[in-house]
Design a protein around this motif. Structure first.
Motif, mmCIF file in Angstrom:
data_model
loop_
_atom_site.group_PDB
_atom_site.id
_atom_site.type_symbol
_atom_site.label_atom_id
_atom_site.label_comp_id
_atom_site.label_asym_id
_atom_site.label_seq_id
_atom_site.Cartn_x
_atom_site.Cartn_y
_atom_site.Cartn_z
ATOM 1 N N ILE A 297 32.767 26.616 26.923
ATOM 2 C CA ILE A 297 32.602 25.731 25.764
ATOM 3 C C ILE A 297 33.183 24.371 26.138
ATOM 4 N N ALA A 298 32.314 23.452 26.522
ATOM 5 C CA ALA A 298 32.775 22.189 27.108
ATOM 6 C C ALA A 298 33.563 21.322 26.129
ATOM 7 N N ASP A 299 33.151 21.267 24.872
ATOM 8 C CA ASP A 299 33.783 20.355 23.921
ATOM 9 C C ASP A 299 34.697 21.066 22.927
ATOM 10 N N LEU A 300 35.161 22.249 23.272
ATOM 11 C CA LEU A 300 36.063 22.990 22.388
ATOM 12 C C LEU A 300 37.441 22.325 22.348
ATOM 13 N N ILE A 301 37.989 22.192 21.142
ATOM 14 C CA ILE A 301 39.337 21.652 20.966
ATOM 15 C C ILE A 301 40.189 22.712 20.273
ATOM 16 N N ILE A 302 41.275 23.110 20.913
ATOM 17 C CA ILE A 302 42.268 23.999 20.299
ATOM 18 C C ILE A 302 43.596 23.262 20.349
ATOM 19 N N ILE A 303 44.130 22.914 19.198
ATOM 20 C CA ILE A 303 45.315 22.052 19.168
ATOM 21 C C ILE A 303 46.578 22.841 19.498
ATOM 22 N N PHE A 304 46.792 23.968 18.821
ATOM 23 C CA PHE A 304 47.969 24.799 19.091
ATOM 24 C C PHE A 304 47.540 26.247 19.263
ATOM 25 N N LEU A 305 48.176 26.921 20.232
ATOM 26 C CA LEU A 305 47.909 28.334 20.475
ATOM 27 C C LEU A 305 49.198 29.129 20.386
ATOM 28 N N PHE A 306 49.102 30.300 19.771
ATOM 29 C CA PHE A 306 50.145 31.322 19.861
ATOM 30 C C PHE A 306 49.497 32.512 20.571
ATOM 31 N N VAL A 307 49.876 32.750 21.802
ATOM 32 C CA VAL A 307 49.242 33.776 22.628
ATOM 33 C C VAL A 307 50.281 34.803 23.041
ATOM 34 N N GLU A 308 50.061 36.055 22.661
ATOM 35 C CA GLU A 308 50.966 37.114 23.094
ATOM 36 C C GLU A 308 50.548 37.592 24.473
ATOM 37 N N TYR A 309 51.541 37.837 25.331
ATOM 38 C CA TYR A 309 51.238 38.362 26.660
ATOM 39 C C TYR A 309 51.873 39.734 26.814
ATOM 40 N N HIS A 310 51.290 40.533 27.703
ATOM 41 C CA HIS A 310 51.763 41.894 27.932
ATOM 42 C C HIS A 310 51.895 42.108 29.437
ATOM 43 N N GLY A 311 53.104 41.958 29.946
ATOM 44 C CA GLY A 311 53.349 42.169 31.361
ATOM 45 C C GLY A 311 53.422 40.868 32.139
ATOM 46 N N HIS A 312 54.153 40.903 33.272
ATOM 47 C CA HIS A 312 54.373 39.693 34.073
ATOM 48 C C HIS A 312 53.073 39.139 34.636
ATOM 49 N N SER A 313 52.183 40.011 35.074
ATOM 50 C CA SER A 313 50.918 39.556 35.648
ATOM 51 C C SER A 313 50.085 38.810 34.613
ATOM 52 N N GLN A 314 49.999 39.380 33.397
ATOM 53 C CA GLN A 314 49.268 38.710 32.320
ATOM 54 C C GLN A 314 49.890 37.361 32.008
ATOM 55 N N TYR A 315 51.215 37.317 31.934
ATOM 56 C CA TYR A 315 51.903 36.055 31.652
ATOM 57 C C TYR A 315 51.563 35.007 32.709
ATOM 58 N N THR A 316 51.587 35.399 33.976
ATOM 59 C CA THR A 316 51.313 34.460 35.064
ATOM 60 C C THR A 316 49.912 33.880 34.962
ATOM 61 N N HIS A 317 48.923 34.743 34.731
ATOM 62 C CA HIS A 317 47.537 34.274 34.623
ATOM 63 C C HIS A 317 47.348 33.365 33.410
ATOM 64 N N ILE A 318 47.903 33.767 32.278
ATOM 65 C CA ILE A 318 47.766 32.965 31.060
ATOM 66 C C ILE A 318 48.451 31.618 31.225
ATOM 67 N N HIS A 319 49.662 31.632 31.795
ATOM 68 C CA HIS A 319 50.419 30.397 31.968
ATOM 69 C C HIS A 319 49.684 29.417 32.875
ATOM 70 N N ARG A 320 49.142 29.903 33.977
ATOM 71 C CA ARG A 320 48.397 29.032 34.885
ATOM 72 C C ARG A 320 47.173 28.430 34.212
ATOM 73 N N LEU A 321 46.509 29.224 33.407
ATOM 74 C CA LEU A 321 45.335 28.718 32.696
ATOM 75 C C LEU A 321 45.723 27.652 31.682
ATOM 76 N N LEU A 322 46.774 27.916 30.910
ATOM 77 C CA LEU A 322 47.156 26.992 29.842
ATOM 78 C C LEU A 322 47.727 25.679 30.375
ATOM 79 N N ILE A 323 48.488 25.714 31.473
ATOM 80 C CA ILE A 323 49.052 24.458 31.986
ATOM 81 C C ILE A 323 47.963 23.567 32.577
ATOM 82 N N SER A 324 46.797 24.139 32.852
ATOM 83 C CA SER A 324 45.677 23.312 33.303
ATOM 84 C C SER A 324 44.964 22.642 32.137
ATOM 85 N N GLU A 325 45.255 23.086 30.903
ATOM 86 C CA GLU A 325 44.584 22.569 29.713
ATOM 87 C C GLU A 325 45.509 21.779 28.783
ATOM 88 N N TYR A 326 46.830 22.042 28.849
ATOM 89 C CA TYR A 326 47.765 21.484 27.872
ATOM 90 C C TYR A 326 48.950 20.808 28.550
#
Length: 204
Positions: A160-189
């Protein structure tokens, strides 16, 4: 659902999703709740942001019974009786080991691998669901979807090229999930913070 006391206390105290971290004058118009369960988080957001339109996604018929009952007096909350994933499908949702309603499609989630206790649920592809112009600017996205968070976010940001999400609350489960989510989010926010860490394997 039973055994929800601790979860309810964390949600309504603001510990689970601390909106005090958001700007004082923030007035969201659109809130998306993925993994709405019995509706506690939707009610929490509704209490603090009564003018916001809230969309709740919950695939489990067991949880939908409580969700519809708990939200029946909130006309600006819309319930979608299906889940969100990175693909459209009908899939088994394992229900046996989590009486609190925190069910998962993943057999290793909390050792929940007994296929005899499951229900078939409908899932819709995230990038197709939120490609609708109504959802192009999401003010708050809350996700608690039991190890599906990264797959959903990746699908949304990728397709979704023009999607805007201002604030996210994302629950993670496990270190691996946290790492993947964190890397994705720091590329966007510009800023990504841990709001709550229950233990080494779970947090928001």
């Amino acid at each position: 659902p039973p055994n929800m006391e601790g979860c309810l206390a964390r949600v309504f105290s603001g510990l689970e999703y601390p909106i005090t971290m958001l700007p004082d004058n923030f007035q969201p118009k659109l809130i998306i709740d993925l993994g709405a369960n019995a509706g506690a988080t939707a009610l929490y957001f509704h209490i603090h942001y009564p003018e916001a339109e809230i969309h709740c996604y919950e695939p489990s018929r067991l949880n939908l019974h409580y969700l519809e009952k708990n939200l029946r007096h909130a006309p600006n909350i819309v319930i979608h009786p299906y889940g969100i994933l990175d693909k459209t499908c009908r899939i088994p949702l394992l229900t046996g080991a989590r009486p609190s309603g925190a069910f998962s499609i993943h057999g290793d989630f909390y050792n929940q691998d007994d296929m005899s206790t499951h229900e078939m649920v409908d899932m819709k592809k995230a990038s197709e669901e939120f490609a609708d112009s109504r959802f192009r600017k999401i003010h708050i996205l809350k996700m608690d979807v039991e190890e599906c968070e990264f797959a959903i976010l990746y699908d949304m940001f990728k397709d979704i090229a023009d999607l805007i999400i201002i604030f996210l609350f994302v629950e993670y489960h496990g270190h691996s999930q946290y790492t993947h989510i964190h890397r994705l989010l720091i590329s966007e926010y510009e800023e990504v913070v841990i709001c709550r860490s229950a233990d080494e394997r779970q947090g928001t």
